[in-house]
Write a protein that holds these residues in place. Structure first.
Motif, mmCIF file in Angstrom:
data_model
loop_
_atom_site.group_PDB
_atom_site.id
_atom_site.type_symbol
_atom_site.label_atom_id
_atom_site.label_comp_id
_atom_site.label_asym_id
_atom_site.label_seq_id
_atom_site.Cartn_x
_atom_site.Cartn_y
_atom_site.Cartn_z
ATOM 1 N N ALA A 136 1.262 -0.979 -0.017
ATOM 2 C CA ALA A 136 0.036 -0.149 0.216
ATOM 3 C C ALA A 136 0.934 1.615 0.166
ATOM 4 C CB ALA A 136 -1.383 -0.177 0.948
ATOM 5 N N LEU A 137 2.053 1.267 0.678
ATOM 6 C CA LEU A 137 2.844 2.579 1.105
ATOM 7 C C LEU A 137 3.968 2.383 -0.701
ATOM 8 C CD1 LEU A 137 4.601 4.883 2.641
ATOM 9 C CD2 LEU A 137 5.956 2.754 3.117
ATOM 10 N N ALA A 138 4.200 2.099 -0.951
ATOM 11 C CA ALA A 138 4.246 1.721 -2.362
ATOM 12 C C ALA A 138 3.970 2.082 -3.763
ATOM 13 C CB ALA A 138 4.887 0.555 -2.897
ATOM 14 N N ALA A 139 2.066 2.087 -3.570
ATOM 15 C CA ALA A 139 0.950 2.420 -4.269
ATOM 16 C C ALA A 139 0.904 4.063 -4.144
ATOM 17 C CB ALA A 139 -0.165 1.750 -4.093
ATOM 18 N N VAL A 140 0.844 4.389 -2.665
ATOM 19 C CA VAL A 140 0.636 5.256 -2.292
ATOM 20 C C VAL A 140 2.968 6.603 -2.800
ATOM 21 C CG1 VAL A 140 0.698 7.861 -0.611
ATOM 22 C CG2 VAL A 140 -0.670 5.165 -0.301
ATOM 23 N N ALA A 141 3.303 6.315 -2.706
ATOM 24 C CA ALA A 141 4.351 6.899 -3.541
ATOM 25 C C ALA A 141 3.925 6.778 -4.933
ATOM 26 C CB ALA A 141 5.858 6.259 -2.765
ATOM 27 N N ALA A 142 3.458 6.076 -5.460
ATOM 28 C CA ALA A 142 3.966 5.580 -6.760
ATOM 29 C C ALA A 142 2.599 6.642 -7.747
ATOM 30 C CB ALA A 142 3.649 4.497 -7.196
ATOM 31 N N HIS A 143 1.920 6.871 -6.749
ATOM 32 C CA HIS A 143 0.244 7.971 -6.861
ATOM 33 C C HIS A 143 1.713 9.479 -6.658
ATOM 34 C CE1 HIS A 143 -2.866 9.977 -7.860
ATOM 35 N NE2 HIS A 143 -3.040 10.418 -6.488
ATOM 36 N N LEU A 144 2.030 9.402 -5.385
ATOM 37 C CA LEU A 144 2.416 10.996 -4.841
ATOM 38 C C LEU A 144 3.651 11.547 -5.395
ATOM 39 C CD1 LEU A 144 1.370 10.817 -1.578
ATOM 40 C CD2 LEU A 144 0.142 12.227 -3.689
ATOM 41 N N ARG A 145 4.422 10.913 -6.594
ATOM 42 C CA ARG A 145 6.044 10.760 -6.679
ATOM 43 C C ARG A 145 6.910 10.972 -5.521
ATOM 44 N NH1 ARG A 145 2.883 11.382 -11.023
ATOM 45 N NH2 ARG A 145 3.510 13.478 -11.640
ATOM 46 N N PRO A 146 6.978 11.212 -4.446
ATOM 47 C CA PRO A 146 7.322 11.985 -3.655
ATOM 48 C C PRO A 146 9.100 12.149 -3.858
ATOM 49 C CG PRO A 146 6.813 10.015 -2.409
ATOM 50 C CD PRO A 146 6.320 10.159 -3.500
ATOM 51 N N THR A 147 9.674 13.389 -3.648
ATOM 52 C CA THR A 147 11.508 13.090 -3.907
ATOM 53 C C THR A 147 11.862 12.298 -2.494
ATOM 54 O OG1 THR A 147 11.445 15.687 -2.805
ATOM 55 C CG2 THR A 147 11.516 14.924 -5.136
ATOM 56 N N VAL A 148 11.332 12.454 -1.194
ATOM 57 C CA VAL A 148 11.617 11.424 0.461
ATOM 58 C C VAL A 148 10.517 11.456 0.423
ATOM 59 C CG1 VAL A 148 11.381 14.700 0.574
ATOM 60 C CG2 VAL A 148 12.564 12.548 2.339
#
Length: 247
Positions: free
Chosen positions: A171-183
């Motif tokens: 789930a966290l990986a999916a959130v990161a894939a959507h939001l594309r944070p640098t950190v």
């Protein structure tokens, strides 16, 4: 549906069937009974890419367990973030930890510190969420027989704990894939440890910042200043600083 709503729906569906042994006697799933305000939060603030993704551990009994929002102190969630809505009851409710939603009448210290810092730093929710988003790694609340909060690292058996962590990692990986944070910043040691491998897979930097919990003696000695220092070490500069603050 777009954005983070499908991610949260999959997360709540996949965690429903999990069962845990002693010392856990009661599990709350805010993504089920507090879905209305949680969905509002995702739809209003989780649609666009963000530079910074803050990750907490799991819901607190007087925070997200009541409001469906990470670090969800009722007053700041309702009056500053602007989220309100109906909240149901857990399938199994501990008598010492009733869920009253936005009528709880009790502040959540970690949440009042975190969102209080965000308000002081950015002024408005729009300015904060323009740069950052907040997600809880684990969506479940765990309690022992006496109603005391249990952290995810104490879950038994190990197989159930590892299965939960695998679901939360996805789930966290999916959130990161959507939001594309640098950190991606883990708030507290547990979250920082869980964030690190996910950030590596997503091509983001990872870092840690102190948790605002009153259980931490360090957090009780001026948490916001310590938190600010940790963010500066990570190179995070707030472009939407409120008047009277320094970026």
């Amino acid at each position: 549906m777009a954005g983070l709503v499908p991610v949260a729906e999959r997360l709540r569906r996949r965690t429903r069937a999990l069962r845990f042994g002693t010392p856990v006697t009661c599990v709350y799933a805010p993504l089920d009974y507090a879905w209305n305000p949680h969905r509002q939060y995702l739809e209003r603030y989780g649609r666009e890419p963000r530079e910074v993704l803050f990750v907490g551990m799991n819901p607190g009994p007087f925070g997200m367990a009541q409001t469906g929002v990470p670090f969800g102190d009722v007053e700041l969630v309702r009056d500053w973030i602007g989220i309100d809505g109906p909240v149901g009851r857990p399938a199994q409710e501990h008598p010492r930890r009733p869920v009253l939603g936005f009528r709880i009448g009790r502040r959540e210290v970690s949440g009042s510190r975190f969102w209080g810092w965000a308000r002081a730093r950015c002024g408005t929710p729009a300015m904060f969420f323009r740069q950052a988003f907040v997600w809880n790694y684990c969506p479940l609340v765990f309690m022992d027989e006496g109603g005391r909060n249990l952290t995810p690292d104490r879950l038994r058996p190990r197989e159930a704990r590892e299965r939960l962590f695998g679901i939360c990692d996805e789930a966290l990986a999916a959130v990161a894939a959507h939001l594309r944070p640098t950190v991606i910043v883990g708030i507290g040691r547990f979250a920082a440890a869980r964030v690190r491998p996910v950030a590596e897979r997503c091509g983001a930097r990872s870092g840690s910042a102190p948790h605002p919990s009153p259980a931490s003696p360090r957090a009780n000695r001026g948490w916001s200043a310590i938190f600010e220092a940790a963010l500066r070490e990570l190179g995070i500069v707030w472009t939407g600083a409120a008047p009277g603050t320094s970026a």
